[in-house]
Design a protein around this motif. Sequence first.
Motif, PDB file in Angstrom:
ATOM      1  N   ALA A 445       0.837  -1.209   0.000  1.00  0.00           N
ATOM      2  CA  ALA A 445       0.000   0.000   0.000  1.00  0.00           C
ATOM      3  C   ALA A 445       0.865   1.251   0.000  1.00  0.00           C
ATOM      4  N   GLN A 446       1.946   1.233   0.780  1.00  0.00           N
ATOM      5  CA  GLN A 446       2.866   2.375   0.780  1.00  0.00           C
ATOM      6  C   GLN A 446       3.522   2.556  -0.589  1.00  0.00           C
ATOM      7  N   LEU A 447       3.792   1.417  -1.256  1.00  0.00           N
ATOM      8  CA  LEU A 447       4.388   1.487  -2.590  1.00  0.00           C
ATOM      9  C   LEU A 447       3.432   2.153  -3.566  1.00  0.00           C
ATOM     10  N   LEU A 448       2.152   1.789  -3.444  1.00  0.00           N
ATOM     11  CA  LEU A 448       1.160   2.373  -4.348  1.00  0.00           C
ATOM     12  C   LEU A 448       0.982   3.859  -4.088  1.00  0.00           C
ATOM     13  N   SER A 449       1.036   4.228  -2.823  1.00  0.00           N
ATOM     14  CA  SER A 449       0.749   5.637  -2.504  1.00  0.00           C
ATOM     15  C   SER A 449       1.980   6.540  -2.557  1.00  0.00           C
ATOM     16  N   GLY A 450       3.139   5.977  -2.404  1.00  0.00           N
ATOM     17  CA  GLY A 450       4.322   6.827  -2.271  1.00  0.00           C
ATOM     18  C   GLY A 450       5.203   6.900  -3.512  1.00  0.00           C
ATOM     19  N   PHE A 451       4.905   6.111  -4.488  1.00  0.00           N
ATOM     20  CA  PHE A 451       5.755   6.083  -5.673  1.00  0.00           C
ATOM     21  C   PHE A 451       4.917   6.287  -6.934  1.00  0.00           C
ATOM     22  N   ASP A 452       5.569   6.864  -7.915  1.00  0.00           N
ATOM     23  CA  ASP A 452       4.898   7.055  -9.205  1.00  0.00           C
ATOM     24  C   ASP A 452       5.174   5.822 -10.052  1.00  0.00           C
ATOM     25  N   LEU A 453       4.164   4.938 -10.139  1.00  0.00           N
ATOM     26  CA  LEU A 453       4.319   3.661 -10.830  1.00  0.00           C
ATOM     27  C   LEU A 453       3.604   3.710 -12.171  1.00  0.00           C
ATOM     28  N   SER A 454       4.127   2.920 -13.072  1.00  0.00           N
ATOM     29  CA  SER A 454       3.447   2.789 -14.361  1.00  0.00           C
ATOM     30  C   SER A 454       2.182   1.973 -14.173  1.00  0.00           C
ATOM     31  N   ASP A 455       1.369   2.005 -15.203  1.00  0.00           N
ATOM     32  CA  ASP A 455       0.104   1.260 -15.101  1.00  0.00           C
ATOM     33  C   ASP A 455       0.378  -0.230 -14.907  1.00  0.00           C
ATOM     34  N   ALA A 456       1.368  -0.736 -15.616  1.00  0.00           N
ATOM     35  CA  ALA A 456       1.654  -2.175 -15.490  1.00  0.00           C
ATOM     36  C   ALA A 456       2.133  -2.513 -14.089  1.00  0.00           C
ATOM     37  N   GLU A 457       2.996  -1.650 -13.531  1.00  0.00           N
ATOM     38  CA  GLU A 457       3.500  -1.923 -12.178  1.00  0.00           C
ATOM     39  C   GLU A 457       2.386  -1.759 -11.140  1.00  0.00           C
ATOM     40  N   ARG A 458       1.535  -0.726 -11.379  1.00  0.00           N
ATOM     41  CA  ARG A 458       0.438  -0.513 -10.438  1.00  0.00           C
ATOM     42  C   ARG A 458      -0.490  -1.738 -10.419  1.00  0.00           C
ATOM     43  N   LYS A 459      -0.782  -2.299 -11.623  1.00  0.00           N
ATOM     44  CA  LYS A 459      -1.637  -3.484 -11.675  1.00  0.00           C
ATOM     45  C   LYS A 459      -0.978  -4.672 -10.981  1.00  0.00           C
ATOM     46  N   ARG A 460       0.340  -4.804 -11.207  1.00  0.00           N
ATOM     47  CA  ARG A 460       1.047  -5.917 -10.567  1.00  0.00           C
ATOM     48  C   ARG A 460       1.009  -5.791  -9.057  1.00  0.00           C
ATOM     49  N   VAL A 461       1.264  -4.567  -8.544  1.00  0.00           N
ATOM     50  CA  VAL A 461       1.240  -4.363  -7.087  1.00  0.00           C
ATOM     51  C   VAL A 461      -0.169  -4.561  -6.541  1.00  0.00           C
ATOM     52  N   ALA A 462      -1.161  -4.064  -7.262  1.00  0.00           N
ATOM     53  CA  ALA A 462      -2.552  -4.246  -6.800  1.00  0.00           C
ATOM     54  C   ALA A 462      -2.906  -5.736  -6.751  1.00  0.00           C
ATOM     55  N   GLY A 463      -2.440  -6.481  -7.754  1.00  0.00           N
ATOM     56  CA  GLY A 463      -2.692  -7.923  -7.720  1.00  0.00           C
ATOM     57  C   GLY A 463      -2.042  -8.593  -6.524  1.00  0.00           C
ATOM     58  N   MET A 464      -0.842  -8.140  -6.186  1.00  0.00           N
ATOM     59  CA  MET A 464      -0.169  -8.698  -5.011  1.00  0.00           C
ATOM     60  C   MET A 464      -0.939  -8.358  -3.725  1.00  0.00           C
ATOM     61  N   VAL A 465      -1.514  -7.150  -3.664  1.00  0.00           N
ATOM     62  CA  VAL A 465      -2.326  -6.786  -2.482  1.00  0.00           C
ATOM     63  C   VAL A 465      -3.533  -7.697  -2.366  1.00  0.00           C
ATOM     64  N   VAL A 466      -4.196  -7.924  -3.504  1.00  0.00           N
ATOM     65  CA  VAL A 466      -5.364  -8.813  -3.500  1.00  0.00           C
ATOM     66  C   VAL A 466      -4.969 -10.225  -3.070  1.00  0.00           C
ATOM     67  N   GLU A 467      -3.825 -10.680  -3.572  1.00  0.00           N
ATOM     68  CA  GLU A 467      -3.361 -12.030  -3.222  1.00  0.00           C
ATOM     69  C   GLU A 467      -3.089 -12.155  -1.727  1.00  0.00           C
ATOM     70  N   GLU A 468      -2.397 -11.150  -1.142  1.00  0.00           N
ATOM     71  CA  GLU A 468      -2.102 -11.186   0.285  1.00  0.00           C
ATOM     72  C   GLU A 468      -3.377 -11.073   1.118  1.00  0.00           C
ATOM     73  N   ALA A 469      -4.310 -10.219   0.667  1.00  0.00           N
ATOM     74  CA  ALA A 469      -5.578 -10.084   1.393  1.00  0.00           C
ATOM     75  C   ALA A 469      -6.367 -11.392   1.346  1.00  0.00           C
ATOM     76  N   SER A 470      -6.344 -12.063   0.187  1.00  0.00           N
ATOM     77  CA  SER A 470      -7.043 -13.347   0.076  1.00  0.00           C
ATOM     78  C   SER A 470      -6.417 -14.382   1.001  1.00  0.00           C
ATOM     79  N   ARG A 471      -5.084 -14.377   1.033  1.00  0.00           N
ATOM     80  CA  ARG A 471      -4.390 -15.303   1.936  1.00  0.00           C
ATOM     81  C   ARG A 471      -4.749 -15.017   3.387  1.00  0.00           C
ATOM     82  N   LEU A 472      -4.802 -13.733   3.717  1.00  0.00           N
ATOM     83  CA  LEU A 472      -5.170 -13.350   5.077  1.00  0.00           C
ATOM     84  C   LEU A 472      -6.611 -13.753   5.388  1.00  0.00           C
TER      85      LEU A 472
END
Length: 649
Positions: A445-472
């Motif tokens: 979440a800090q990566l998404l909010s604190g860095f200027d990411l490309s669309d591809a990187e933003r999607k990849r990070v968002a997918g990782m957040v969803v994956e971790e939330a699902s695991r949790l």
Amino acid sequence: MQLNISVCSLMSRPRARGSRPGGAPGRAAQNPPVAFPGAAAKGGRGKTRGEAGGWTRLALPALAGFALATGVAASGLLGPAELLVRDAVLRAAPIRPATRVAAVLVDEEAIRRAGPWPWPRARLALLVDAVRAAGARGVAVDLLLPDAREGDEELAAALSRGPSVLAAAGDDRGGWLLPAPLLGAAAGAAHVVFDLDRDGVVRRVHATRELGGRSLTALPVAAARLLDEGLPVPVGRVLRPGFRAGRSVRAVGASELLGGAGAPGVLRGRLVVVGASAAGIGDRVVSPVSSGGSPQPGALVQAATAEAILTGDLLRPAAPLSAGGIAGLLVLVGEALRRRLRKAGALAPAAVVLLPLPLAAAALLLARVELPALAIGLAALVVATGSALGEGRRLRRATTDAAARVRELEALSARLDEARRADAEARRVVAHELRTPLTSVRGLAQLLSGFDLSDAERKRVAGMVVEEASRLSEMVEALLDLERLKLRELRSVAVPVDLSRLVAGRVSVLGEGSGRDVRASLADGLLVLGDAALLSRVVDNLVGNALKFAPASEPVDVTLRRSAPGRVELAVRDRGPGVPAVERREVFRRFSRGSGAAVPGLGLGLALVAEVAAWHGGAAACEEAEGGGSLFTVTLPAAEGPGGGERSA
């Protein structure tokens, strides 16, 4: 932070109904304590019941003592021993002087001076006259004179000068050996038949006895009536003289009277029994008070019996019911004392066996009642000893029960300590396991909010957040499933489940869904009582675990069979790396994963299997499969059903 708060709320323990956060009591907690129905009865009705139970525990031994003493006394089993006790008491009693009766005996000195026996009737007449001249009020001649002889006229005249009675005995023909006719006309006849007990001691005499159609009064009774004509003749009764004066009857030698010396001070005013004591003449018997058990002249025993009749020293046996009542009373008192004085409880048997002896002695000497002391003591001792042994058994049983309760409490305490430790460890593990995905989510979440990411990187990070939330979420749901299991009772939700059909269905779904080879060998019609959804989770977790760790080219084998009477076994075998022996029990603990696990997982699947199996009354186990790999088994109690056939899938 909002996610962290939600997870902690989910993992907190359920609060009691009516409580509020922060410890403030709700309405239900403010209600007064409920009074249980039995609590108020403790001081009132409960006490009354306890007292009634206490009296019952006292009454039962007393009734047993009553019955036993009555039976023993009525049966006469201890009769000979009772007589010995009675005789000992009579011998130990103070000697009472004989005041109504005396005896004149033809002893060795009389034989030496007056000549050999039998004496002429004239000499006997002189002896009777001398006795009367000495002041005797009545004469009882304890000598058999059945045949007519010279001098009968003189003896008859001497007898007729005052109250007299002559002896008679039974003959060989079943009749009476009566005095000669002239003598019988001058004095009455009375029998001198002694009633000997089995030990040869004279303790009783029949007041009247009948032979050959004629009844005669006993000599002591007839002699006593010479002094007191108002004495009744107890026809058919057995008299039991106390012999209290048996050792003090004054005996005078016949030679003293025939020599002219006389004995006015000894014989005056008394009933005098004339008999023989010289060796070879007259009879000799043993009475209860005989010195050293030596036989006494029969005339002295007849005189002592007459003294007992004249002075009222006659004993009467206590009824068996009276003996039973005394024994019951002794047992009742002994039981009450033993229960009140616990430390003196061991003395109760000794007290109840000793107390009847002085009690019987007092009854014999003061009330002239023969109490069966041994029957009373034996009954009281048997019952008191049995009661004491029963109390000892109850105490040992109570001690054993108390020890068992202590062991149970110690085991419960140990389990509680273990549960507390396990709970603390679980909380620590949960906190550790939750920290990893939470840290990942926060970092992403800090990566998404604190860095200027490309669309591809933003999607990849968002997918990782969803994956971790699902695991949790998956972890939280699994933990909640395990916690909810503790709050349910099998009996309230269990229904018959066709485990054969359930396993077949899940195996088919899992095999087709994974595209893997899952082989099943299932016995038909195996039923268990349980929750179908939880059992499905067990099958899914076991088969899913096997598919996860087994090579894709290797099959997974699922077996369902009746392993033992009343038991059903589900077994899942893989051909993976296996579980080291030291870890085969640990893999069923929460968040535990084998040291060789190379695939991701939460470490909760096998924990759910073990806890669901235990909740159903079964168990889960892991062992090495033949040829390599692991064999996981779940054993459950079987419900009633046909079972037995087998099918393969």
